[in-house]
Scaffold this active site. Structure first.
Site, PDB file in Angstrom:
ATOM      1  N   LYS A 174       0.836  -1.177   0.000  1.00  0.00           N
ATOM      2  CA  LYS A 174       0.000   0.000   0.000  1.00  0.00           C
ATOM      3  C   LYS A 174       0.884   1.245   0.000  1.00  0.00           C
ATOM      4  O   LYS A 174       2.028   1.125   0.422  1.00  0.00           O
ATOM      5  CB  LYS A 174      -0.962  -0.011   1.177  1.00  0.00           C
ATOM      6  N   HIS A 204      -1.592  -5.291   5.522  1.00  0.00           N
ATOM      7  CA  HIS A 204      -0.956  -6.154   6.533  1.00  0.00           C
ATOM      8  C   HIS A 204      -1.915  -6.481   7.685  1.00  0.00           C
ATOM      9  O   HIS A 204      -1.700  -7.441   8.413  1.00  0.00           O
ATOM     10  CB  HIS A 204       0.371  -5.567   7.020  1.00  0.00           C
ATOM     11  N   LYS A 208      -2.761 -10.212  10.417  1.00  0.00           N
ATOM     12  CA  LYS A 208      -2.689 -10.258  11.883  1.00  0.00           C
ATOM     13  C   LYS A 208      -3.537 -11.423  12.397  1.00  0.00           C
ATOM     14  O   LYS A 208      -4.668 -11.618  11.960  1.00  0.00           O
ATOM     15  CB  LYS A 208      -3.191  -8.937  12.485  1.00  0.00           C
ATOM     16  N   GLU A 242      -3.555   4.953  17.529  1.00  0.00           N
ATOM     17  CA  GLU A 242      -2.092   4.896  17.636  1.00  0.00           C
ATOM     18  C   GLU A 242      -1.611   6.003  18.554  1.00  0.00           C
ATOM     19  O   GLU A 242      -2.145   7.117  18.501  1.00  0.00           O
ATOM     20  CB  GLU A 242      -1.455   5.090  16.259  1.00  0.00           C
ATOM     21  N   ASP A 261      -4.649   6.779   4.673  1.00  0.00           N
ATOM     22  CA  ASP A 261      -3.609   5.932   5.265  1.00  0.00           C
ATOM     23  C   ASP A 261      -4.212   4.711   5.982  1.00  0.00           C
ATOM     24  O   ASP A 261      -3.634   3.623   5.938  1.00  0.00           O
ATOM     25  CB  ASP A 261      -2.784   6.769   6.263  1.00  0.00           C
ATOM     26  N   HIS A 266      -7.160  -0.449   6.236  1.00  0.00           N
ATOM     27  CA  HIS A 266      -7.270  -1.288   7.439  1.00  0.00           C
ATOM     28  C   HIS A 266      -8.688  -1.236   8.048  1.00  0.00           C
ATOM     29  O   HIS A 266      -9.261  -2.264   8.385  1.00  0.00           O
ATOM     30  CB  HIS A 266      -6.247  -0.879   8.490  1.00  0.00           C
ATOM     31  N   LYS A 363      -3.809   9.379  15.065  1.00  0.00           N
ATOM     32  CA  LYS A 363      -2.417   9.380  15.541  1.00  0.00           C
ATOM     33  C   LYS A 363      -2.373  10.203  16.821  1.00  0.00           C
ATOM     34  O   LYS A 363      -3.168  11.126  17.003  1.00  0.00           O
ATOM     35  CB  LYS A 363      -1.516  10.064  14.510  1.00  0.00           C
TER      36      LYS A 363
END
Ligand code: BG6
Length: 513
Positions: A174, A204, A208, A242, A261, A266, A363
């Protein structure tokens, strides 16, 4: 007697833990961007750990490709360092690393240099001859995204993408495009050389363990699926929080923001997995068909009412004073880029009609926590006295993706003693204590699946395009509407007040994981 069809890797893992019934064919992985961060932090440690667990076939080889001046020995030393620094298992087993290192080589070339591809072809042929890799290739694009089209085009023009026997697969990191238009262009370019079944688009999160465990929880247990719907579920919260800022990625992040992002990939992947219908089997396309159906069923988003964006200002995270987003390196002092987004979505189908899904990511929030929380409705009738149930909350099933991987179910229990008083308690499952083994890194699983030819945990063309369509609707709604209140949350807080208002208007509250 008729032979049972070959099981996919996913089926085997679901059935047998981590016992593989197949090993991949000997192959060469060509990593474009071999001197970059991703190769050092993720790919090489993943390959080493696969080798350590004996999942790699003998003869497996890697050709690193980059324009950085490195000799073959330099490249090997650089990769050895990377494994020492970033492998999840330590110390590094010398014999295993030696066996991986023997299969490493390096081709220095600019990604658009056709002559370079001639040298790469010669190196591939040498590997086939000397290491028995039989023309099987994984082309891994670990470069900056602007190089994806030219690499595809050159792999086609040089004949490398098609030459000889064996399978050819391409793994694309990505961001897959910047919006729907560029994602479609990229799909078009890729398809001019590779057919869709050869294309493995990485998200990704799908690698997981706990994300895959959502599938297992839902479809391997008899008790959850009957209540996994609008009748019993009040709403679902999906969080990717995060505590880190944007680190040294200011340049990329300025053109991306939280929506591109994390939301586009995700968060929407987690949503699809939480909301999809049970697939009749775990074939890659059957599973992905169901996920795409969810994306197709999302009710059109009203950007003014269903979406909140935020940007962090200076603040404190984990006892440390941290700068605001606009003070980060390579970020404009007037940046309008969002570092937080919360979205309320509805899914127009029988299972989920009128059940809101609240998705958020940010974030510099107080902690790192990714989870899917299924908030159930209250019991329809309480025979207990009001005083007995004070402070009680409805049942919640939380799938913790990270950290503390596992799941917990909040239920009511009687407080010990002569008086009937109830409290909400947790039934917990922790990966660490139940299995006593460390989970593999997402990249280990995904690289192995690609080598086995199982694309179940990779995003398909239509999935990626649907997700971009949704992100574009939000970007378009924002366009021309600057966010005058940016920065609107201090680093170390749970995001902008408007995000609280978004959910509180519906009489609900965000969880504080
Ligand atoms: C990446 C994003 O895809 O995912 C990063 O580009 C983010 O901004 C990362 O930090 C989060 O991944 P993880 O596995 O740490 O949750």
């Amino acid at each position: 007697m008729a032979q049972a069809p070959a099981a996919t890797l996913t089926q085997n893992v679901l059935r047998e833990g981590l016992i593989l019934s197949r090993t991949p064919d000997p192959a060469v992985m060509v990593i474009f961007g071999a001197s970059g961060d991703l190769t050092a932090r993720k790919l090489m440690p993943a390959l080493y750990n696969l080798a350590l667990n004996r999942y790699l076939p003998s003869g497996f080889s890697v050709i690193g490709v980059a324009d950085t001046p490195l000799s073959e020995d330099d490249f090997r030393a650089h990769m050895a360092d990377a494994v020492r620094k970033f492998s999840r298992t330590q110390p590094v087993d010398r014999a295993v690393w030696q066996s991986v290192a023997e299969g490493l080589s390096y081709v220095r070339m600019p990604f658009d240099d056709l002559d370079g591809y001639g040298r790469l072809a010669a190196e591939l042929e040498r590997m086939d001859r000397e290491r028995g890799t039989n023309g099987n290739r994984v082309f891994y694009f670990a470069t900056a995204p602007q190089f994806f089209p030219v690499i595809v085009e050159r792999l086609g023009a040089s004949g490398i993408a098609r030459t000889g026997a064996g399978w050819k697969r391409v793994v694309i990191e990505k961001p897959f495009g910047h919006d729907l238009k560029t994602a479609k262009e990229l799909n078009h370019t890729i398809h001019s050389v590779f057919a869709e079944p050869q294309v493995y688009r990485i998200d990704h999160y799908l690698g997981k363990e706990t994300v895959q465990n959502v599938l297992v929880f839902r479809f391997a247990n008899g008790i959850f699926e009957p209540i996994w719907n609008r009748r019993y579920v009040d709403h679902i919260q999906i969080t990717v929080a995060e505590d880190i800022g944007i680190e040294r990625r200011g340049k990329y992040y300025e053109s991306s923001g939280a929506l591109r992002d994390i939301f586009q990939n995700h968060l929407l992947q987690l949503l699809s997995i939480a909301a999809m219908e049970p697939p009749p089997n775990f074939d890659a396309d059957t599973v992905r068909d169901e996920k795409v159906k969810v994306l197709k069923s999302i009710h059109p988003v009203d950007v003014d009412n269903d979406v909140v964006r935020g940007q962090y200002g200076p603040g404190w995270v984990g006892g440390q004073q941290v700068p605001g987003y606009r003070q980060e390196q390579n970020v404009s002092p007037n940046s309008m880029t969002e570092t937080y987004v919360a979205v309320r979505l509805k899914i127009d189908n029988w299972r989920w009609a009128d059940t809101p899904f609240y998705l958020r990511t940010g974030k510099r929030l107080p902690s790192r926590a990714s989870e899917i929380a299924i908030q159930f409705k209250s019991a329809p009738h309480q025979p207990f006295a009001k005083t007995a149930i004070q402070g009680m909350t409805p049942n919640v099933l939380v799938m913790r993706i990270q950290p503390h991987e596992g799941a917990s179910l909040k239920i009511a229990a009687k407080i010990p003693g002569p008086v009937m008083r109830l409290r909400t308690v947790n039934m917990d499952f922790f990966y660490g204590s139940s299995f006593l083994v460390e989970s593999p890194d997402a990249y280990e699983r995904l690289v192995l699946d690609c080598m086995l030819g199982d694309p179940t945990l990779f995003a398909r063309e239509d999935e990626v395009e649907r997700a971009w369509g949704l992100a574009d609707t939000i970007e378009d709604g924002w366009a021309g509407q600057p966010a005058p209140d940016f920065p609107n949350y201090p680093a170390g807080s749970w995001g902008p007040e408007a995000a609280d208002a978004l959910i509180e208007r519906d009489g609900r509250r965000w969880r504080r994981p």
